[in-house]
Design an enzyme around this catalytic site. Structure first.
Site, PDB file in Angstrom:
ATOM      1  N   THR A  88      32.955  38.119  47.754  1.00  0.00           N
ATOM      2  CA  THR A  88      34.536  38.415  47.246  1.00  0.00           C
ATOM      3  C   THR A  88      35.066  38.850  48.567  1.00  0.00           C
ATOM      4  O   THR A  88      36.284  38.337  48.830  1.00  0.00           O
ATOM      5  CB  THR A  88      34.554  39.524  46.392  1.00  0.00           C
ATOM      6  OG1 THR A  88      34.031  38.762  44.928  1.00  0.00           O
ATOM      7  CG2 THR A  88      36.012  39.656  45.876  1.00  0.00           C
TER       8      THR A  88
ATOM      9  N   GLU B 110      36.972  35.002  39.534  1.00  0.00           N
ATOM     10  CA  GLU B 110      35.521  35.560  40.186  1.00  0.00           C
ATOM     11  C   GLU B 110      34.535  34.414  39.855  1.00  0.00           C
ATOM     12  O   GLU B 110      34.420  34.026  38.693  1.00  0.00           O
ATOM     13  CB  GLU B 110      35.285  36.892  39.455  1.00  0.00           C
ATOM     14  CG  GLU B 110      33.735  37.320  39.713  1.00  0.00           C
ATOM     15  CD  GLU B 110      33.738  37.614  41.190  1.00  0.00           C
ATOM     16  OE1 GLU B 110      34.859  37.917  41.994  1.00  0.00           O
ATOM     17  OE2 GLU B 110      32.573  37.365  41.818  1.00  0.00           O
TER      18      GLU B 110
ATOM     19  N   ASP C 141      36.417  32.313  43.969  1.00  0.00           N
ATOM     20  CA  ASP C 141      35.841  32.942  45.250  1.00  0.00           C
ATOM     21  C   ASP C 141      34.670  32.526  45.891  1.00  0.00           C
ATOM     22  O   ASP C 141      34.645  32.265  47.135  1.00  0.00           O
ATOM     23  CB  ASP C 141      35.769  34.282  45.393  1.00  0.00           C
ATOM     24  CG  ASP C 141      35.059  34.996  44.407  1.00  0.00           C
ATOM     25  OD1 ASP C 141      34.524  34.162  43.447  1.00  0.00           O
ATOM     26  OD2 ASP C 141      34.698  36.132  44.313  1.00  0.00           O
ATOM     27  N   HIS C 142      33.558  31.952  45.240  1.00  0.00           N
ATOM     28  CA  HIS C 142      32.316  31.553  45.612  1.00  0.00           C
ATOM     29  C   HIS C 142      31.466  31.084  44.316  1.00  0.00           C
ATOM     30  O   HIS C 142      31.828  31.225  43.483  1.00  0.00           O
ATOM     31  CB  HIS C 142      31.627  32.664  46.279  1.00  0.00           C
ATOM     32  CG  HIS C 142      31.670  34.082  45.723  1.00  0.00           C
ATOM     33  ND1 HIS C 142      30.729  34.317  44.447  1.00  0.00           N
ATOM     34  CD2 HIS C 142      32.179  35.121  45.923  1.00  0.00           C
ATOM     35  CE1 HIS C 142      31.092  35.516  43.882  1.00  0.00           C
ATOM     36  NE2 HIS C 142      31.954  35.943  44.726  1.00  0.00           N
TER      37      HIS C 142
ATOM     38  N   HIS D  22      31.089  37.329  36.382  1.00  0.00           N
ATOM     39  CA  HIS D  22      30.269  38.191  37.527  1.00  0.00           C
ATOM     40  C   HIS D  22      28.953  37.900  37.132  1.00  0.00           C
ATOM     41  O   HIS D  22      28.587  38.532  36.033  1.00  0.00           O
ATOM     42  CB  HIS D  22      30.872  39.373  38.108  1.00  0.00           C
ATOM     43  CG  HIS D  22      30.196  39.743  39.299  1.00  0.00           C
ATOM     44  ND1 HIS D  22      28.954  39.838  39.511  1.00  0.00           N
ATOM     45  CD2 HIS D  22      30.834  39.928  40.630  1.00  0.00           C
ATOM     46  CE1 HIS D  22      28.887  40.405  40.864  1.00  0.00           C
ATOM     47  NE2 HIS D  22      29.739  40.130  41.512  1.00  0.00           N
TER      48      HIS D  22
HETATM   49  C1  GP9 Z   1      34.043  43.723  42.491  1.00  0.00           C
HETATM   50  C2  GP9 Z   1      34.122  42.569  42.736  1.00  0.00           C
HETATM   51  C3  GP9 Z   1      32.610  41.605  42.932  1.00  0.00           C
HETATM   52  O1  GP9 Z   1      35.243  44.678  42.565  1.00  0.00           O
HETATM   53  O2  GP9 Z   1      35.126  41.983  43.438  1.00  0.00           O
HETATM   54  O3  GP9 Z   1      32.557  41.188  44.360  1.00  0.00           O
HETATM   55  P1  GP9 Z   1      31.122  40.220  44.611  1.00  0.00           P
HETATM   56  O4  GP9 Z   1      30.251  40.880  43.993  1.00  0.00           O
HETATM   57  O5  GP9 Z   1      31.527  38.946  43.854  1.00  0.00           O
HETATM   58  O6  GP9 Z   1      31.310  40.089  46.052  1.00  0.00           O
HETATM   59 MN    MN Z   2      32.943  37.572  44.071  1.00  0.00          MN
END
Ligand code: GP9
Ligand code: MN
Length: 428
Positions: free
Chosen positions: A82, A38, A257-258, A198
């Site tokens: 995500t 994440e 992911d980002h 996150h």
């Molecule tokens: C929550 C998670 C967050 O299940 O995958 O997503 P994001 O805010 O990073 O798009």
């Molecule tokens: Mn994410």
């Protein structure tokens, strides 16, 4: 309609890069762990705070001779964050210019996603995530993608103090995932979605095991702490894989992911690197995220090819030796010498080994110098790149918004029957 599909197919075939034969099938029939890191940016690899490595376990993994990693690999997400990463990684289709493709089209559309493809090659497929199953419409989208199982928060023990921010804390989540992993018939393909790292990067005291950075920007400074926690969780997970022997017959793939630090924190970002300024060019380069493959016997090293999330599926399918001819995928094998190395950003910006574009400005990628007066030759080159970026983004959008894959019926692929997937998600 079907003629739109033909336009898409012609475009894809025109630029398709023949996969690198030296890697074809090197991971055939191995279990696959796809580990979603994440908000994890590439700069964290080998980054130190006060002399302490933020990610010692990942650093060790990257340095391993059986690890193949990419250091010019970019995230390409838009508003779907995500979910855009998941869409690209498993379908080689871009997210949409606005909104989340998984939320908007995940339920109804026809897909030819990684789990469906691998399911037809004898793989058992499962997603594990310590967050709510309804988030990003995962519960419905995963059926459309052909996932056999989806283990979400409701399938995990969630005691007081286990949950933080968007889900179970990574260490607790990964530990509990073992009971599902061990029940999966092999070979399996499992995507494991972490979440503790996150925004806004909160972490309970006892898990804060590295000092924060000291930029004075409160969201930025916690980032290394949760990243360090994720790294420790990964270290424990890798040890678990070794203890059970799964390590020896699995391909482990990890990706960020980002970004974790957005473009709104330029001053703090400059400080992280001891720079005076942090401009749009720096922020574009900051979109690098890790892409890591590890498998005993894999020919490792750090590969410098420029690519992005859209390229992962063709790269992975080649490693697994799965035929990928004539597929509707916008990416190309990152190990192929024919890869054009044009990395689109969702807003039309781009990076290539030579040029970078941010809104109306162009830069030389290697020096960061602005191209003030491009030569005729440079102008042509830039126009060609910009054209292909616009084309691939808009054609991918047509595939999703027009549900074009419903017209696509290759002999080797059986369409997913969503009604056959019965897992339910209890949080809605
Ligand atoms: C929550 C998670 C967050 O299940 O995958 O997503 P994001 O805010 O990073 O798009
Ligand atoms: Mn994410």
């Amino acid at each position: 309609n079907a003629s739109d599909l033909k336009t898409v197919q012609d475009y894809i075939e025109k630029y398709r890069a023949t996969p690198n034969p030296a890697y074809t099938g090197v991971a055939k029939n191995k279990n696959v762990f796809v580990i979603h890191l994440e908000s994890f940016q590439q700069f964290l690899i080998n980054y130190k705070v006060d002399g302490q490595e933020v990610t010692p376990n990942l650093n060790k993994l990257v340095a391993d001779q059986n690890t193949l990693s990419f250091d010019n690999f970019f995230n390409q997400v838009g508003q779907g964050k995500t979910s855009d990463a998941e869409m690209m990684l498993e379908n080689s289709l871009f997210g949409l210019p606005s909104g989340s493709a998984m939320s908007l089209y995940g339920t109804a559309n026809t897909f030819e996603a990684a789990p469906a493809i691998l399911g037809q090659q004898g793989y058992t497929t499962a997603v594990m995530h310590g967050g709510k199953g309804s988030f990003w419409n995962r519960k419905n989208t995963y059926k459309s993608w052909g996932y056999d199982f989806f283990f979400d928060l409701a399938d995990y023990t969630n005691k007081k103090g286990f949950y933080l921010n968007y889900g179970l804390k990574d260490k607790l989540f990964l530990k509990q995932s073992s009971k599902y992993i061990e029940q999966l018939p092999q070979p399996f393909y499992t995507k494991i979605i972490t979440v503790t790292n996150h925004y806004p990067y909160p972490l309970d005291k006892e898990n804060q095991q590295i000092v924060k950075t000291d930029t004075g920007d409160s969201t930025v400074d916690g980032y290394v702490q949760t990243a360090h926690y994720l790294d420790q969780a990964l270290g424990e997970f890798i040890q678990y894989l070794k203890d059970t022997g799964l390590y020896n017959n699995s391909l482990i793939m990890m990706y960020g992911d980002h970004y974790g630090i957005s473009g709104n924190h330029k001053k703090a970002s400059a400080q992280l690197f001891g720079q005076k300024t942090f401009d749009d060019f720096d922020n574009l380069q900051f979109q690098r995220v890790p892409l890591i493959f590890h498998m005993p016997g894999l020919k490792g090293g750090v590969n410098h090819t420029y690519g992005g999330e859209i390229d992962v599926l063709p790269t992975l399918l080649n490693l697994l030796g799965v035929n990928n001819e004539n597929t509707i995928q916008f990416g190309n094998d990152l190990l192929s010498s024919a890869n054009r190395q044009i990395v689109a950003q969702r807003n039309g910006d781009f990076v290539t080994p030579k040029y970078s574009k941010v809104s109306t400005a162009y830069y030389y990628t290697q020096t960061g110098k602005k191209i003030k007066k491009p030569t005729k030759e440079e102008k042509d080159e830039l126009a060609t790149i910009a054209n292909s970026v616009t084309s691939e983004l808009s054609l991918s959008d047509r595939v999703i918004t027009g549900d074009l894959l419903r017209f696509y019926e290759p002999k080797w692929f059986k369409k997913i029957d969503k009604s056959k997937y019965s897992y339910t998600v209890k949080d809605t």
